[in-house]
Design a protein around this motif. Structure first.
Motif, PDB file in Angstrom:
ATOM      1  N   UNK A  32       0.843  -1.187   0.000  1.00 37.79           N
ATOM      2  CA  UNK A  32       0.000   0.000   0.000  1.00 37.79           C
ATOM      3  C   UNK A  32       0.884   1.245   0.000  1.00 37.79           C
ATOM      4  N   UNK A  33       0.426   2.271  -0.701  1.00 35.02           N
ATOM      5  CA  UNK A  33       1.209   3.502  -0.786  1.00 35.02           C
ATOM      6  C   UNK A  33       0.271   4.704  -0.801  1.00 35.02           C
ATOM      7  N   UNK A  34       0.863   5.865  -0.617  1.00 35.93           N
ATOM      8  CA  UNK A  34       0.092   7.113  -0.662  1.00 35.93           C
ATOM      9  C   UNK A  34       1.076   8.267  -0.774  1.00 35.93           C
ATOM     10  N   UNK A  35       0.569   9.403  -1.258  1.00 34.54           N
ATOM     11  CA  UNK A  35       1.472  10.553  -1.346  1.00 34.54           C
ATOM     12  C   UNK A  35       1.989  10.973   0.020  1.00 34.54           C
ATOM     13  N   UNK A  36       1.245  10.694   1.088  1.00 35.88           N
ATOM     14  CA  UNK A  36       1.803  10.826   2.429  1.00 35.88           C
ATOM     15  C   UNK A  36       1.252  11.954   3.262  1.00 35.88           C
ATOM     16  N   UNK A  37       0.385  11.586   4.234  1.00 34.79           N
ATOM     17  CA  UNK A  37      -0.133  12.555   5.201  1.00 34.79           C
ATOM     18  C   UNK A  37      -0.281  11.919   6.575  1.00 34.79           C
ATOM     19  N   UNK A  38       0.331  10.762   6.760  1.00 39.89           N
ATOM     20  CA  UNK A  38       0.181   9.981   7.981  1.00 39.89           C
ATOM     21  C   UNK A  38       1.167  10.438   9.062  1.00 39.89           C
ATOM     22  N   UNK A  39       0.762  10.302  10.313  1.00 39.82           N
ATOM     23  CA  UNK A  39       1.622  10.658  11.447  1.00 39.82           C
ATOM     24  C   UNK A  39       2.900   9.827  11.437  1.00 39.82           C
ATOM     25  N   UNK A  40       4.004  10.472  11.751  1.00 42.79           N
ATOM     26  CA  UNK A  40       5.297   9.793  11.705  1.00 42.79           C
ATOM     27  C   UNK A  40       5.501   8.806  12.852  1.00 42.79           C
ATOM     28  N   UNK A  41       4.541   8.723  13.777  1.00 40.70           N
ATOM     29  CA  UNK A  41       4.608   7.696  14.817  1.00 40.70           C
ATOM     30  C   UNK A  41       4.610   6.297  14.206  1.00 40.70           C
ATOM     31  N   UNK A  42       4.134   6.182  12.986  1.00 38.47           N
ATOM     32  CA  UNK A  42       4.114   4.880  12.315  1.00 38.47           C
ATOM     33  C   UNK A  42       5.427   4.548  11.615  1.00 38.47           C
ATOM     34  N   UNK A  43       6.386   5.442  11.642  1.00 39.58           N
ATOM     35  CA  UNK A  43       7.700   5.161  11.065  1.00 39.58           C
ATOM     36  C   UNK A  43       8.546   4.386  12.071  1.00 39.58           C
TER      37      UNK A  43
END
Length: 448
Positions: free
Chosen positions: A321-332
């Motif tokens: 799964x991919x996305x241009x990216x707006x997710x919280x960096x806590x998931x990194x």
């Protein structure tokens, strides 16, 4: 905040087993309290109409968001009707396994009435300390808490109104009315300029202070300085409208005009527990809100991952799964791996590989005209290689493993008309989402 559940025992003096009612009330309250539920118990056992109405009045002022009714014996269904009509709360009907009481028959009888009236409910069968029964009660209590939050949530649709109509509404389209009726949420129409006008009043020094404060959850910045300052100002503008209108969710307009404008702000605010959806997806934003509320108090990230299917591999059993990216960096897995990239003239995308997680819940909501269904799945995330990340365009990337073949999952999604936005939440909340959907009378597509 712990879910708050009302608890009452119903009994008839003319039936066998009524002497257990006080013990059932005390034991059930204790087991639910030990399970983390704030319990408000009825001031008396209910034998008649006067008792039932008195307990209803007590519960109305108590702040409960769900109800458990224990049948100590058989009794009149007109007493349960009073709780249904007066309170209208998600209710669990608890049958006890004492054969002389006909408790399970009483629950079965009332459930047949509820089915005829199309009123959702849950039931359990067991003693007060039965683990399965207590776990089911906890799910109902948590679901009631989520449904109460959902019914009182304000969701901002930020972007142009619809000044056209086809045999329907104008400033708001029919679909918004239908969604509000089904889920209880209040939709607030705002314009993107409400955010950008505030952002334009923020000084560069204020923006730099924000960037300094948020540096520990931003990662490496490859966007230009002007864009980064603008993102910090948009972050403050978004927080300002959330406070002004007391919003719970923000759903923003996206491309072509505002592509990437909210992405970095959404990532920062996601870490702070606020849902900011950046692509105008109201249903996806509400699912994020439900998942975040479900996880409240658990040791997981505040936020939920928004992603889209990139590709899948049946042979190695994984979905990308991919996305241009707006997710919280806590998931990194590592903040030093996070990259904030330029997107267009003044937008950003927040790029990283999602960390390995043993259990995640995957959801997607679709429907219209009051008829909705939710895909609910369990999965795990595994570490993606650098080569896989490169191939996906070095954007937000999550590599998932389900218990079924990826091609079968995609067949289900396509054949059932599931939308392309998938919401991924650390932890196992599939059972709780199922109960929430049951009370909302939203169909579910379960992938276990």
């Amino acid at each position: 905040m712990a879910p708050k559940m009302g608890l009452v025992v119903l009994v008839s003096r003319y039936e066998l087993g009524g002497d257990r009612c006080d013990g059932l009330l005390a034991a059930t309250k204790q087991s639910l309290t030990e399970a983390g539920i704030e319990v408000v118990s009825g001031e008396r056992s209910v034998e008649n109409v006067a008792d039932a109405l008195a307990i209803c009045d007590q519960f109305k002022n108590s702040g409960i968001t769900s109800l458990a009714i224990v049948d100590a014996t058989w009794q009149s269904d007109s007493l349960k009707y009073l709780f249904t009509q007066e309170l209208g709360l998600p209710t669990l009907y608890w049958a006890t396994p004492y054969p002389e009481t006909l408790s399970i028959a009483c629950v079965q009888h009332f459930s047949s009435i509820l089915k005829l009236q199309n009123i959702p409910f849950q039931y359990v069968y067991g003693l007060p300390y039965d683990e399965a029964a207590v776990n089911k009660a906890v799910l109902v209590a948590k679901a009631g808490h989520i449904l109460d939050r959902l019914a009182n949530a304000r969701v901002a649709l930020v972007g142009p109104r619809n000044y056209w109509r086809i045999a329907g509404a104008m400033d708001m389209v029919n679909e918004e009315w239908e969604f509000s009726k089904k889920f209880g949420t209040t939709i607030v129409h705002l314009e993107m300029e409400e955010i950008t006008d505030i952002a334009q009043e923020v000084s560069d020094d204020q923006a730099r202070n924000v960037l300094e404060e948020l540096a520990s959850r931003t990662g490496k910045v490859n966007a230009n300085d002007e864009t980064l300052l603008w993102s910090a100002k948009v972050y403050l503008g978004t927080k300002a409208i959330v406070e002004k209108y007391k919003l719970d969710v923000v759903v923003g307009e996206c491309y072509p005009r505002y592509s990437g404008l909210l992405n970095l702000a959404a990532s920062w605010l996601g870490d702070e527990g606020l849902v900011v959806e950046t692509e105008g997806d109201l249903s996806g934003a509400v699912v994020q809100y439900v998942l975040n509320t479900a996880a409240a108090g658990d040791e997981v990230a505040n936020a939920t991952i928004l992603a889209e299917a990139g590709n899948f591999d049946d042979e190695n059993n994984h979905f990308n799964f991919a996305h241009e990216g707006s997710t919280a960096t806590a998931y990194a897995e590592d903040i030093n791996e996070v990259r904030v990239e330029q997107l267009g003239d003044d937008g950003t995308q927040v790029c990283f590989r999602a960390k390995p997680m043993e259990k995640v819940t995957v959801c997607s909501l679709v429907g219209s005209a009051g008829q909705y269904k939710m895909l609910v799945a369990n999965a795990s995330t595994v570490k993606a290689s650098q080569e896989e990340w490169d191939a996906a365009g070095i954007r937000l990337y999550a590599k998932l493993r389900f218990n079924e073949k990826p091609s079968k999952i995609m067949d289900t999604a396509i054949n059932e008309g599931v939308g392309h936005h998938w919401l991924i939440k650390e932890g196992d909340y599939a059972g709780l989402v199922q109960v929430v959907c049951d009370y909302l009378q939203v169909g579910t597509l379960r992938i276990r």
